[in-house]
Design an enzyme around this catalytic site. Structure first.
Site, PDB file in Angstrom:
ATOM      1  N   ARG A  33       0.824  -1.243  -0.136  1.00  0.00           N
ATOM      2  CA  ARG A  33      -0.111   0.132  -0.020  1.00  0.00           C
ATOM      3  C   ARG A  33       0.882   1.126   0.020  1.00  0.00           C
ATOM      4  O   ARG A  33       1.723   1.415   0.676  1.00  0.00           O
ATOM      5  CB  ARG A  33      -0.838   0.191   1.166  1.00  0.00           C
ATOM      6  CG  ARG A  33      -1.564  -1.240   1.397  1.00  0.00           C
ATOM      7  CD  ARG A  33      -2.479  -1.037   2.795  1.00  0.00           C
ATOM      8  NE  ARG A  33      -3.204  -2.018   3.047  1.00  0.00           N
ATOM      9  CZ  ARG A  33      -4.540  -2.055   2.405  1.00  0.00           C
ATOM     10  NH1 ARG A  33      -4.704  -0.948   1.809  1.00  0.00           N
ATOM     11  NH2 ARG A  33      -5.171  -3.315   2.439  1.00  0.00           N
ATOM     12  N   ASP A  60      -0.822   4.875   0.165  1.00  0.00           N
ATOM     13  CA  ASP A  60      -1.753   5.762   0.204  1.00  0.00           C
ATOM     14  C   ASP A  60      -1.421   7.062  -0.358  1.00  0.00           C
ATOM     15  O   ASP A  60      -0.300   7.332  -0.299  1.00  0.00           O
ATOM     16  CB  ASP A  60      -2.482   5.997   1.527  1.00  0.00           C
ATOM     17  CG  ASP A  60      -3.155   4.665   1.994  1.00  0.00           C
ATOM     18  OD1 ASP A  60      -3.730   3.730   1.217  1.00  0.00           O
ATOM     19  OD2 ASP A  60      -3.090   4.399   3.061  1.00  0.00           O
ATOM     20  N   TYR A 106       8.201  -1.034   5.747  1.00  0.00           N
ATOM     21  CA  TYR A 106       7.829   0.360   6.001  1.00  0.00           C
ATOM     22  C   TYR A 106       8.793   1.218   6.831  1.00  0.00           C
ATOM     23  O   TYR A 106       9.114   0.738   7.984  1.00  0.00           O
ATOM     24  CB  TYR A 106       6.521   0.685   6.207  1.00  0.00           C
ATOM     25  CG  TYR A 106       5.359   0.216   5.228  1.00  0.00           C
ATOM     26  CD1 TYR A 106       4.855   1.329   4.360  1.00  0.00           C
ATOM     27  CD2 TYR A 106       4.822  -0.867   5.020  1.00  0.00           C
ATOM     28  CE1 TYR A 106       3.950   1.099   3.263  1.00  0.00           C
ATOM     29  CE2 TYR A 106       3.937  -1.161   4.232  1.00  0.00           C
ATOM     30  CZ  TYR A 106       3.516  -0.267   3.294  1.00  0.00           C
ATOM     31  OH  TYR A 106       2.612  -0.778   2.501  1.00  0.00           O
ATOM     32  N   ARG A 135       0.807   3.808  10.013  1.00  0.00           N
ATOM     33  CA  ARG A 135       0.471   5.147  10.662  1.00  0.00           C
ATOM     34  C   ARG A 135      -0.260   4.978  11.848  1.00  0.00           C
ATOM     35  O   ARG A 135       0.225   6.093  12.665  1.00  0.00           O
ATOM     36  CB  ARG A 135      -0.422   6.058   9.431  1.00  0.00           C
ATOM     37  CG  ARG A 135       0.447   6.152   8.364  1.00  0.00           C
ATOM     38  CD  ARG A 135      -0.505   6.638   6.983  1.00  0.00           C
ATOM     39  NE  ARG A 135      -0.975   7.995   7.306  1.00  0.00           N
ATOM     40  CZ  ARG A 135      -2.158   8.444   6.506  1.00  0.00           C
ATOM     41  NH1 ARG A 135      -2.568   7.862   5.358  1.00  0.00           N
ATOM     42  NH2 ARG A 135      -2.676   9.404   7.037  1.00  0.00           N
TER      43      ARG A 135
END
Lengths: 239, 239
Positions: B20, B22, B80, B169
């Site tokens: 992902r 975003d 990440y 996040r």
């Protein structure tokens, strides 16, 4: 910055910047001065400004200085750093902060060219001249001009007593021609002597350029390494 | 990327991304796969794509893989990296790539919270769930979660077999509450057990997040350190 200051001081404020940052050029070490009769808790000015400035402009510190100080006219030298990404592929995460050159560059040739530009010279060939009469002096003293390799990045640092419009970008564009083997470094003396913009190389893109520091007569130096070279507000104070 | 590929192949192309990203999230190590029947000099695909892609998207390398390979489903883990600038003043030159936190953070408390999240857990509290029936599994295995200080930057690295929407996040937002002294690290077990988004901390801003690498079953790892931490396409290949 002037809009933010005018808002905080509730009066129109003009600032004097130490060095050129044309559209697309960054600054990690810009210095500005201003004069105001307003009372303000100046020790809080940096925080107050950062709370109203847009994200693309931030203040590292603010200080009260002696009257007569000018960020521009009290400066003794400025340092710009230019970033070149020299590898086959571009890098999107560096695209705003480095000029991508895919051809392999000969750093030795770039350095040989750079040595010809150090010293006091007429840099008329290396600037975009405004149409002023009488024409202002285009003599400047380049004190240092270094070219270093940092992995796939090339870091060009230029320090001078002052800079003409597009001067660093034209120096870099001309040295890149040397690095690509398209211009012999020994030609650069003639390029200076030509005293005409058409004899130098192209103007390198704005995005690679950063005003990294300004030095003052009292020894204060605002230098901060641009983030693209891993620097984060590391002040180089040798006052 | 799909538009660029469709242009080069003169047919509609869909790609499958590994992880992902975003809106506002960066990627230094994204991997995508695609299938095409077109003939193309694939050893030149990277160069061809970079010549038509916009500056904010670039290709490091392209390769032909075995049929059945999927950038998404053949991946064994994703990593990440989240960047936090922890100092009083913001930094405009990092604003797109790091989340600025002016309050001084307690890294020990953040690390104590992080250890509670490592392992196989139901991360329902740490994700924005799509309204699907039956609800998909929210169990994931976090293999590593490290928090390091690099000068004024804090580097959070999270590796897991897979991630839910907003999971990194929300983990970072929750650990920041620990770092600010607003949440006791020992609470995080209960936060996991709560299995409800409302019990975790806020979702940290997208700009600090970067998909740094994807590892595959054959050992290939696309990891590249984000530029904000000085990394420039340094591949971490330990196949």
């Amino acid at each position: 910055l002037e809009a933010a200051l005018s808002r905080l001081f509730a009066e129109g404020v003009k600032v004097t910047g130490a060095g050129r940052t044309d559209s697309g050029v960054h600054a990690s070490g810009q210095v500005v001065s201003l004069s105001t009769a307003r009372r303000f808790p100046f020790e809080r000015l940096g925080v107050a400004l950062n709370s109203v400035l847009p994200p693309d402009c931030s203040v590292r510190e603010a200080a009260i200085v002696e009257s007569g100080f000018s960020a521009r006219f009290s400066a003794s030298e400025r340092t710009y750093v230019y970033a070149i990404l020299n590898r086959a592929q571009p890098d999107s995460l560096l695209a705003r902060y480095a000029h991508h050159v895919s051809a392999q560059l000969d750093l030795g040739a770039m350095r040989a060219g750079a040595t010809r530009l150090v010293g006091r010279h007429d840099f008329r060939s290396f600037c975009a001249l405004p149409a002023l009469e009488p024409a202002p002096s285009t003599v400047r003293t380049v004190r240092r001009l270094t070219i270093e390799s940092q992995g796939e990045l090339i870091r060009v640092e230029v320090t001078a007593d002052g800079f003409l419009r597009h001067m660093v970008r034209t120096i870099v564009g001309t040295l890149l021609e040397c690095g690509r083997g398209r211009r012999d470094p020994s030609e650069l003396q003639a390029t200076l002597a030509g005293a005409d913009r058409s004899v130098a190389g192209p103007t390198a893109p704005a995005r690679g350029l950063c005003l990294a520091g300004v030095r003052y007569r009292d020894g204060y130096d605002s230098f901060a390494e641009p983030p693209v070279f891993g620097g984060r507000s590391a002040l180089r104070l040798d006052a």
